[in-house]
Design a protein around this motif. Structure first.
Motif, short mmCIF file in Angstrom:
data_model
loop_
_atom_site.label_atom_id
_atom_site.label_comp_id
_atom_site.label_asym_id
_atom_site.label_seq_id
_atom_site.Cartn_x
_atom_site.Cartn_y
_atom_site.Cartn_z
N ALA A 522 12.59 -11.58 -60.38
CA ALA A 522 12.38 -12.99 -60.04
C ALA A 522 10.97 -13.46 -60.38
O ALA A 522 10.75 -14.65 -60.64
N ARG A 526 10.30 -17.41 -61.86
CA ARG A 526 9.98 -18.42 -60.85
C ARG A 526 9.49 -19.74 -61.45
O ARG A 526 9.91 -20.81 -61.00
N TRP A 529 12.50 -21.51 -62.65
CA TRP A 529 13.31 -21.95 -61.53
C TRP A 529 12.74 -23.23 -60.91
O TRP A 529 13.49 -24.12 -60.49
N ASP A 530 11.40 -23.30 -60.83
CA ASP A 530 10.76 -24.45 -60.19
C ASP A 530 11.27 -25.78 -60.73
O ASP A 530 11.30 -26.78 -60.02
N VAL A 531 11.61 -25.80 -62.02
CA VAL A 531 12.06 -27.06 -62.61
C VAL A 531 13.52 -27.00 -63.04
O VAL A 531 13.97 -27.78 -63.87
N GLY A 532 14.27 -26.03 -62.46
CA GLY A 532 15.71 -26.01 -62.71
C GLY A 532 16.11 -25.36 -64.02
O GLY A 532 17.17 -25.67 -64.57
N LEU A 533 15.28 -24.44 -64.54
CA LEU A 533 15.59 -23.75 -65.79
C LEU A 533 15.71 -22.25 -65.52
O LEU A 533 15.27 -21.75 -64.49
N ASP A 534 16.29 -21.53 -66.48
CA ASP A 534 16.44 -20.09 -66.34
C ASP A 534 16.83 -19.54 -67.70
O ASP A 534 16.95 -20.30 -68.68
N TYR A 535 17.02 -18.24 -67.80
CA TYR A 535 17.53 -17.64 -69.03
C TYR A 535 18.61 -16.63 -68.67
O TYR A 535 18.54 -15.99 -67.63
N ASP A 536 19.61 -16.52 -69.55
CA ASP A 536 20.79 -15.72 -69.23
C ASP A 536 20.74 -14.33 -69.84
O ASP A 536 21.70 -13.87 -70.46
N TYR A 577 13.35 -18.96 -72.77
CA TYR A 577 14.03 -20.22 -72.46
C TYR A 577 14.73 -20.69 -73.73
O TYR A 577 14.14 -20.62 -74.82
N ARG B 510 12.06 -22.20 -55.16
CA ARG B 510 13.31 -22.82 -55.59
C ARG B 510 14.03 -21.80 -56.46
O ARG B 510 13.38 -21.05 -57.19
N ARG B 602 16.77 -30.85 -65.16
CA ARG B 602 17.25 -29.60 -64.60
C ARG B 602 18.55 -29.17 -65.24
O ARG B 602 19.49 -29.95 -65.33
N LEU B 606 19.89 -26.18 -58.43
CA LEU B 606 18.81 -25.52 -57.71
C LEU B 606 19.02 -25.57 -56.21
O LEU B 606 19.54 -26.54 -55.66
#
Lengths: 667, 667
Positions: A522, A526, A529-536, A577, B510, B602, B606
């Motif tokens: 994590a 982080r 995540w703070d702005v609603g993004l992630d990677y798969d 990203y 978040r 986003r 979230l």
């Protein structure tokens, strides 16, 4: 045809080769069927201890002819499926399981074992086909959904998601009462067999092993088994002698009351015996099986034709290289003597368990896996040297790219140029995986591989992502850099900086002994995540020492993993990203787990990461306002180190470029 | 003896009680054997719909007499062990398993089921004894190693670490060939039974279930089964009616082809039927079993004597309350009809599986667990109100403590005062667990419970840790504050601030839907890891809604956990630091998982945490130089909110104190 054969016969005889022309042709075909790197080394020493220039020339011509020979006309996918069904019917079977895996359950599979690709056209690195009399299905995971749609004929196969529509459920639903679903027990783990047996029985049918693979019987033009030359891995790179390793593992087995362990993973065997081969692309494995005895002796089941001169001496008289065909009998001897045998249920094929009925089994992990993962001082020193060399090559490439700029450079030309820089480095042997060279929208495809049909130009205002690595005798590298072509957008800079924050958070963290990669994952996400993004994808994988670029048991990922990170383990730190249709960002360094040493007031034994990869991170993509002081200090210190270590290794022009590229952020 | 019995008989008859004197005495004994809270509610309504003042007085006297009655003289631990062994021999058995668990496998066990404590003296909340003819052992986890050493006689029992020296290995080593190890199948899960059976068979012995518990047969003075009054949990607190809940769960079962599910967890039954009881301390459970049918009907296996007037109407005619003794027959009926029955293998006792042989079993989690964990809007509103009330009580306590200061205040007097403040709050029913009130070195004992023998004074220059909570009809609270008594040392401030940084990192994070507590755990530890410190407990546990203060399935911990955090779940955020022999620090708030709502750019859904707990965090323990701007802003905003919400609820003096305690850090 001129008198090539007669000439070759004479040359072989004159140079003291044990092979006649027919045998030599078979051996050349095996070398050609191995990885391309096989033909780059001294493969001709397989034919005679010191082949003469004339013999070398003749062998080279033969190899070139075989490599250039047209593939035999292969039937279309519909006909392949019909051939397999007919062969099954001939044997009284109704269905068959065709996995991606070979008998070593590894990620790297030689051409002759790419059965799933031959039958269905699907070329991904994981998957399964199930063929029944009137239906067939291909199961792939989320990474490969699009690829399977493109490669697999929908008229022939239902295409399913491996975890959401599991094969076992499809079998339970589709197999008819009384039907027999067959499988090749060399290609499946016991867990798989149990799962598919339960599914077949739910359907009122049954599951049956076959003594040989019916697909192989109908595979027109199946490549021969690879016979890539096997060479010693020198102690100056391995750090520990093979005898020490054998004794160490054997003593542990003996202490646990185990008589012998069966090794089915070629990278474990390569590590244990300090040997490296060329059977599969990009990973210096020699396909083989082995039995390690509690007294340190080894039976190595390997095609002896692929052993280079001197390898027998290297192995010593406690390691007996015997034909692979004798593996079954050796297992049955262990069983007959009721020996206590350790076996890894996760990686050993069901066939091995079948041969061992009668032995006292101890199901436990491959005993080489953890010592292989924890690199010794020599291996760590080697990897540091390899990374400096690799960093110099990558830096030269990045400087060249900056110069070449937004001309009409394509993805393939770019990665070719990078490979060229790498090939000039000492101890270079191969790339460690096919380079991912993705411009613009192609960078957003995580497993992208450029082809003339798909490649894009590196256009101004886009990002270029390059994920690449090499196999050096002293270390395996894997690095990703993302570069702005021209001026990046504010969004690109924001996203890049968030990925960088995650990269730094992981690289800079300290953690107590006992911590797993799952616990740290994590940290790298982080800021996204703070702005609603992630990677798969996972954040980090283990890396071998002149071995597999993906190795376990450690892993930094969302998925639960119970293996603590231990000193000497090498892992990647690669958050990313991806904006579909637009651009991809990934920043990847390799890092080594390192004890922090004594410190006042510390109550726990602390570990940290030593960064191994040395190449500049594109400062034009960094938005300093998003970084805190500690992050800026990390990046500046990293760049200062990159300059100090790489500048002496590159030409003046590159050095000048590097000096600018590694300036502190504030500068 | 005066004519009390005659009087009581007359009063019972006059008020229309269904009980005669003998039956009434048994019922009073059951109420006395329940949780202390049972005697604080309207338990006398169990005896007659509207008991007269005279009957009330008589019942009260009877309860007081029973509660004050001396415990029957109990034999010493050696004799207890001898009695059990003799009873086993009488039954032709050689050994017996004595777990901490009762037949509900929960954390909360009534007195009559505290078999492990009676036999061995060990009073921890988890453990197991294994009794063999010539050896016996007690297995406890790391939390309880010291306690087991203090409580368990080493001449009678080997004391072992539950995971490092597992009971199964001890059994495999110690049981002798041909010996029979017995167990009570109501007290073990099937997983345990399989493990111990394998161990017994490895030793050449066997494992056998017993129809009734041999320990109960020799337990002199065993308390009766608790008969704590059971009341409706009103819809204004529960949000959903029991009928809606039953229909919702039943429809899911039906959709999955399940005919019925067996519920063995009392907190699931309490949630499903909107009932609350008083059978065990601090958690408003009614001990019971239930079978929920696919059409929404329920058979509730419960002692009907404990149902308060009106409960039958509350349950409605689709819920049949039947005697617990009929549970086995009901299970056998399901089996006989070959119904498809869902059962949780992790929490259901082996005995239930035994009764269901013949049914088609579906092993799956308790279907009430997840809907119970995800609180609805009414429950969340309730818990916010309960937390304001609880925060006011804690604030009054903290202000009083500051005033009382470093007088000669002890741990017990302090926690008594805190309980008194809580009891004044609306809807207060009970504490939610025994208060941990630890001064100085006692604060470093994570599961400390003050006693007159152990308690310390709150001395200047030390820290005081208080972990406490309450059961309100509208919510369950759990909060820890650490307070400096006098002037704290620089080390204390450093450690406190690092714990605070971890607390804030978790509270402020978040994360995308699908994230588990295991993934977030490291955020709370990182500032401690940085300097080689850590804490040996989880970071967060689930909390019920006027139910168990520890509930699953979610958890924030180093241990792998695959349950994603979902909107409505309540968890604690409680990092700590413990310096053995010196002081303990913990900062605990409860937080609720909340969707973040829409936001530009986003790509992932979230979630974030809403902080529920409202009480000042000791600013004199904060070292501002260790906090970054975002952390300072979080603390200041939290304190501003605490003041805004709590100030209107407290007296002027407390409000003045709170105003100072919640000033911004810079002020």
């Amino acid at each position: 045809m001129h008198s090539g054969n007669a000439t070759l016969a004479g040359l072989l005889a004159r140079d003291g080769s044990p092979y006649d022309v027919a045998a030599a042709k078979v051996l050349v075909a095996g070398v050609v069927a191995a990885a391309p790197a096989a033909l780059e080394g001294d493969w001709m020493a397989l034919f005679a201890p010191t082949p003469s220039p004339e013999l070398r020339l003749a062998l080279q011509q033969l190899a070139a002819e075989l490599a250039a020979a047209p593939m035999p006309a292969s039937p279309g996918p519909g006909e392949r499926l019909a051939l397999l069904r007919a062969e099954l019917a001939r044997r009284g079977m109704h269905g068959f399981l065709v996995p991606r895996a070979d008998e070593h359950q590894g990620e790297y599979v030689p051409l002759c074992a790419q059965r799933l690709a031959w039958l269905t056209g699907f070329t991904g690195s994981a998957g399964l086909a199930v063929v029944l009399p009137e239906a067939a299905a291909v199961f792939v995971d989320g990474r490969y959904t699009l690829q399977a749609q493109a490669e697999v004929d929908a008229d022939l196969y239902v295409r399913c998601h491996l975890t959401e529509q599991p094969a076992s459920e499809w079998i339970a639903r589709t197999l008819r009462p009384g039907e027999v679903l067959a499988y090749d027990p060399r290609l499946h783990t016991i867990g798989e067999v149990e799962r598919y047996r339960a599914a077949a029985e739910t359907a009122g049918g049954s599951l049956a092993p076959l003594p040989d693979n019916p697909l192989d019987a109908v595979w027109v033009g199946r490549p021969p088994l690879p016979l890539g030359p096997v060479a010693p891995h020198e102690r100056r790179f391995a750090g520990l002698g093979a005898e020490e390793k054998r004794q160490m593992i054997a003593e542990r087995l003996a202490a646990e009351g185990v008589d012998a362990t069966v090794l089915t993973a070629p990278d474990s065997i390569a590590w244990l015996l300090n040997i490296r081969g060329t059977d599969v692309p990009h990973t210096p494995l020699a396909l083989a099986f082995a039995i390690l005895d509690r007294d340190g002796g080894v039976e190595l089941f390997i095609d002896r034709r692929k052993l280079l001169p001197g390898l027998a001496e290297h192995l010593g008289n406690r390691v007996r290289a015997v034909p692979p065909a004798s593996f079954g009998a050796a297992l049955q001897r262990l069983a007959g003597a009721h020996r206590r045998v350790q076996l890894d249920p996760v990686s050993a094929p069901a066939w091995v368990f079948d041969q061992l009925v009668g032995a006292e089994l101890r199901r436990a992990g491959d005993p080489c896996q953890l010592p292989k993962a924890c690199k010794n001082i020599t291996e760590l020193d080697g990897t540091r040297r390899a990374h400096r060399r690799d960093g110099a090559a990558l830096t030269r490439f990045l400087a060249w790219l900056d110069e070449a700029g937004a001309g009409d450079l394509g993805e393939i030309a770019a990665s070719d140029r990078l490979e060229q820089f790498r090939r000039e480095g000492e101890h270079f042997r191969d790339l460690s995986f096919p380079t991912i060279s993705g411009a613009g929208a192609n960078g957003a495809i995580v497993h992208y591989r450029a082809s003339p049909q798909t490649e894009r130009q590196l256009a101004p205002g886009t990002l270029y992502l390059v994920d690449s690595g090499a196999q050096y005798l002293d270390g395996t590298t894997d690095v990703t850099r993302t570069v702005a072509i021209g001026t990046p957008s504010a969004e690109m800079r924001d996203r890049f900086t968030r990925v960088l924050k995650g990269h730094i958070a992981l690289a800079a963290c300290r953690f107590p002994l006992g911590t797993t990669g799952s616990q740290l994952d994590a940290l790298a996400r982080r800021a996204l995540w703070d702005v609603g993004l992630d990677y798969d994808h996972g954040t980090g994988h283990g890396v071998g020492s002149y071995l597999a670029v993906h190795e376990g048991p450690q892993r930094i990922s969302k998925l639960p993993n119970t293996q603590p990170l231990l000193p000497g383990m090498i892992v990647s730190d690669e958050p990313g990203y991806y904006k579909t249709g637009a651009y991809g960002i990934r920043i990847e360094n390799l890092v080594a787990v390192t004890p922090l040493g004594a410190g006042e007031g510390r109550e726990r034994e602390l570990l940290e990461f030593e960064v191994l990869t040395l190449a500049p991170i594109d400062r034009t993509l960094v938005e300093p306002a998003l970084l805190d002081d500690a992050e800026i200090a990390w990046l500046d210190a990293y760049h200062a180190r990159v300059f100090a270590e790489i500048a002496p290794l590159v030409d003046t022009a590159t050095r000048r470029w590097l000096e600018a590229a590694t300036q502190p952020l504030g500068a």
